[in-house]
Motif scaffolding. Structure first.
Motif, mmCIF file in Angstrom:
data_model
loop_
_atom_site.group_PDB
_atom_site.id
_atom_site.type_symbol
_atom_site.label_atom_id
_atom_site.label_comp_id
_atom_site.label_asym_id
_atom_site.label_seq_id
_atom_site.Cartn_x
_atom_site.Cartn_y
_atom_site.Cartn_z
ATOM 1 N N GLU A 91 0.811 -1.207 0.000
ATOM 2 C CA GLU A 91 0.000 0.000 0.000
ATOM 3 C C GLU A 91 0.849 1.263 0.000
ATOM 4 N N ASP A 92 0.286 2.314 -0.541
ATOM 5 C CA ASP A 92 0.821 3.657 -0.379
ATOM 6 C C ASP A 92 0.294 4.161 0.960
ATOM 7 N N GLY A 95 -2.189 6.884 0.737
ATOM 8 C CA GLY A 95 -3.497 6.434 0.272
ATOM 9 C C GLY A 95 -4.293 7.478 -0.475
ATOM 10 N N THR A 97 -4.825 9.008 -4.368
ATOM 11 C CA THR A 97 -4.516 8.916 -5.794
ATOM 12 C C THR A 97 -4.334 10.279 -6.446
ATOM 13 N N ASN A 328 -5.048 4.851 3.411
ATOM 14 C CA ASN A 328 -6.351 5.311 2.925
ATOM 15 C C ASN A 328 -6.429 6.792 3.288
ATOM 16 N N GLY A 387 -9.404 -0.739 1.724
ATOM 17 C CA GLY A 387 -8.739 -0.240 0.537
ATOM 18 C C GLY A 387 -9.522 0.921 -0.047
ATOM 19 N N THR A 392 -6.427 -1.393 -4.829
ATOM 20 C CA THR A 392 -5.602 -1.268 -3.620
ATOM 21 C C THR A 392 -5.967 -2.275 -2.538
#
Length: 635
Positions: A91-92, A95, A97, A328, A387, A392
């Motif tokens: 994961e980033d 979270g 985009t 997230n 997610g 994700t």
């Protein structure tokens, strides 16, 4: 949480000789004998051990800081070895985009420094007692003797004489903590003397009953702590309760280039946005590594770190600012992140009572400050964060995992999980007996290999009321239709202590709940229940709707965005809430989006819509449904 070369436990397997060497009188007798031998008040010895391990031996396996046995004698050089972070998921942590993902990457941490004295107390205990180190690690009675010898040594170092009453031992107890600052050593000793004052009794993981009778004797002499020569931690900017030993170790806010900065976002909470969640993580690193990482401007961030050995807290971000920790962005913007020193995949990398208590005091303070409900849809693990998009979901992290003791944690928070409705209630709260509930997990040391037996607060979910039936599938984790597994990092068929679900059906000793859009069964016998009845507010699709979309973030409708702020897509996750199904909700909120894509905080914007969402317990993770799509009932 962090993705780098970090320290993890070399072996989580219990020793074959563990818990077998206590004298004929059992562990209680071992405490009495050691107290008499080293002239340490027995209640002091019992109190220290309770705060370290709750009198458990953990099968001879080490804690997250390399501590062994009931007295948590530390031998980090033996316990710890370099290995990668479990890194289940990619994961980033931010979270969002709307800007370039920030994963942190791999960090070269350099050679490991010599372990400090607080991580080598077993070595000192061996010198004082003449007991071999291996026996101190694996024999509970020897371990207790080692702890008594250390306390007596600390008492002599402070100019006191062994013997006397408990009130004379406050300084020695503070020294035993290993803390390097006065506030932490004092808080640790305060916890020990609170246990002495109130008393405790429990059955250990080795099956032995140990008791500490309440002692309302004279208050302890706290002045001896000043003679320990410890530093004074800087808590000037901290936002901690006075009951928590806290220091300020800031995470940097720096710009690297055009549009690239880290490692958090400036904000003005709760003026700009409310705080709705407190997210519990484990660090997957030792304390020193954790601090190095959070101070890296090109890494990620969280608000607090908690040390296992003594419960010491470091604050890294002001609470008004947004950390990059949960994967997230919606949750990040409305949450506070706490990292606890620990390792998910090592089941006996146990957390100390000192850290649980310090964390609970901190969370109770934060929840009161921001009005965060003390329930499992607001006090969540990283593994409960949804997610953001279908893409994700498979990469979301899974800490603190099935070995975090949520039942004990919420008891310390003052909100123990109890039945609020009868056995035929429309909803249940998951609540297995942590110590006795030991589901089999795999993948702790190697893929497919069995984990050491260990208490767990997680219940496994099946497709039918039969233990041999397949596990429930998670369409988000495995879009190809693959099966859920018993892997320690697989959350696809798992319900956790404190989570509430609507009951779908009951058959004999089995209960089915609505979970991820279908029925999920778990063994729930009356003689040893793993769930209790609960009153709850439930949501179900409105009349005429065959299914309702489920979301991982509660973003506003398109018309709410002002000019110049790109509309964020409200994208459903690969799940459906079907007609006739019900899910527990913890309330509703308006859709919000915090636009923070640049270093200049004056350009950050909060977008708040009219559309409302309900947060629901949909699977192991929480999720969101639009209020307009569902009917709310109270059962």
């Amino acid at each position: 949480m962090v993705a780098a070369l970090l320290l993890t436990l070399a072996s989580g397997a219990p020793s074959a000789t563990a818990e077998q060497s206590a004298p004929s009188g059992g562990l209680q007798r071992a405490f009495a004998d050691a107290a008499a031998e080293y002239r340490v008040p027995q209640n002091v010895l019992l109190g220290v051990s309770y705060i370290q391990s709750r009198w458990d031996g953990h099968g001879g396996a080490p804690s997250v800081t390399g501590g062994y046995g009931p007295m948590h004698l530390t031998d980090a050089a033996t316990a710890l070895a370099e290995a990668p972070h479990h890194s289940h998921g990619a994961e980033d942590p931010r979270g969002d985009t709307a800007r370039v993902p920030r994963t942190g990457g791999a960090h070269a941490l350099g050679e490991r420094a010599v372990f400090p004295a607080r991580l080598r107390t077993l070595e000192r205990a061996a010198d004082l007692t003449g007991i071999p180190a291996e026996r101190l690690r694996t024999d509970p009675s020897a371990n207790v003797r080692g702890g008594a010898a250390l306390l007596a040594d600390a008492q002599r170092e402070l100019g006191g004489a062994p013997g006397g009453g408990a009130a004379d031992w406050f300084g020695a107890v503070a020294r035993f903590s290993g803390a390097d600052d006065t506030a932490t050593a004092t808080a640790y000793a305060d916890d020990v003397f609170d246990v002495i004052r109130t008393g405790q009794s429990r059955t250990t993981d080795g099956g032995q009953r140990v008791s500490l009778r309440a002692d309302g004797g004279p208050p302890p002499d706290r002045s001896a702590v000043a003679r320990l020569g410890l530093r004074t931690a800087d808590r000037t900017l901290t936002e901690c309760p006075v009951t928590v030993a806290c220091e300020w170790i800031p995470a940097p806010y720096e710009q690297f280039g055009e549009g690239d900065y880290g490692n958090h976002d400036k904000a003005d909470r709760p003026v700009s946005q409310s705080v709705e969640y407190i997210v519990i993580h484990d660090t997957e690193a030792t304390w020193d590594t954790t601090l190095r990482l959070v101070q890296d401007p090109e890494y990620v961030s969280w608000h607090y770190s908690l040390r296992s050995s003594d419960g010491h807290v470091a604050q890294h971000l002001r609470l008004k600012d947004v950390g990059w920790h949960a994967g997230n962005w919606f949750i990040n913007a409305k949450s506070i992140g706490l990292e606890h020193e620990g390792f998910l995949v090592s089941p006996d990398a146990w957390y100390t009572e000192a850290m649980y208590r310090s964390s609970a005091r901190l969370v109770r303070h934060l929840a009161g400050r921001y009005g965060v409900p003390l329930d499992r849809q607001h006090i969540i693990g990283h593994d409960n964060v949804p997610g953001t998009l279908p893409s994700t979901v498979p990469g979301m992290h899974t800490d603190p995992g099935p070995y975090w003791d949520w039942a004990h944690y919420f008891t310390l928070l003052g909100r123990p999980f109890a039945a609020t409705a009868g056995p035929g209630a429309a909803a249940v709260t998951i609540r297995p007996d942590y110590d006795r509930h030991r589901p089999v997990y795999t993948g702790c040391a190697e893929a497919g290999g069995g984990c050491a037996p260990h208490g767990s607060g997680a219940v496994r979910l099946h497709t039918a009321p039969d233990a041999s039936s397949p596990l429930v599938k998670d369409a988000g984790l495995r879009p190809d239709g693959g099966d859920s597994t018993t892997g320690v990092n697989d959350t696809g068929a798992r319900a956790s202590t404190g989570q509430r679900y609507a009951v779908a059906e009951r058959r004999g000793d089995w209960t089915a709940v609505w979970y991820l859009g279908g029925k999920a069964w778990f063994h729930n016998p009356r003689t040893r229940p793993v769930a209790v009845g609960a009153h709850a507010v439930l949501v179900t699709p409105r009349a005429g709707l065959a299914e309702v979309p489920v979301y991982g973030r509660a973003y506003p409708e398109a018309s709410a965005y002002p000019p110049g702020v790109p509309v964020q897509a409200v994208t459903p996750l690969p799940y459906k809430l079907l007609a006739g199904q019900r899910y527990v909700t913890a309330g509703s909120m308006p859709g919000e989006y915090y636009r923070a894509t640049g270093f200049d905080a004056s350009q950050h914007t909060v977008v708040r819509g009219e559309e409302r969402y309900h947060v629901i317990q949909f699977g192991h993770r929480v999720a969101f449904v639009k209020a307009a799509d569902v009917l709310v009932t109270r059962r």
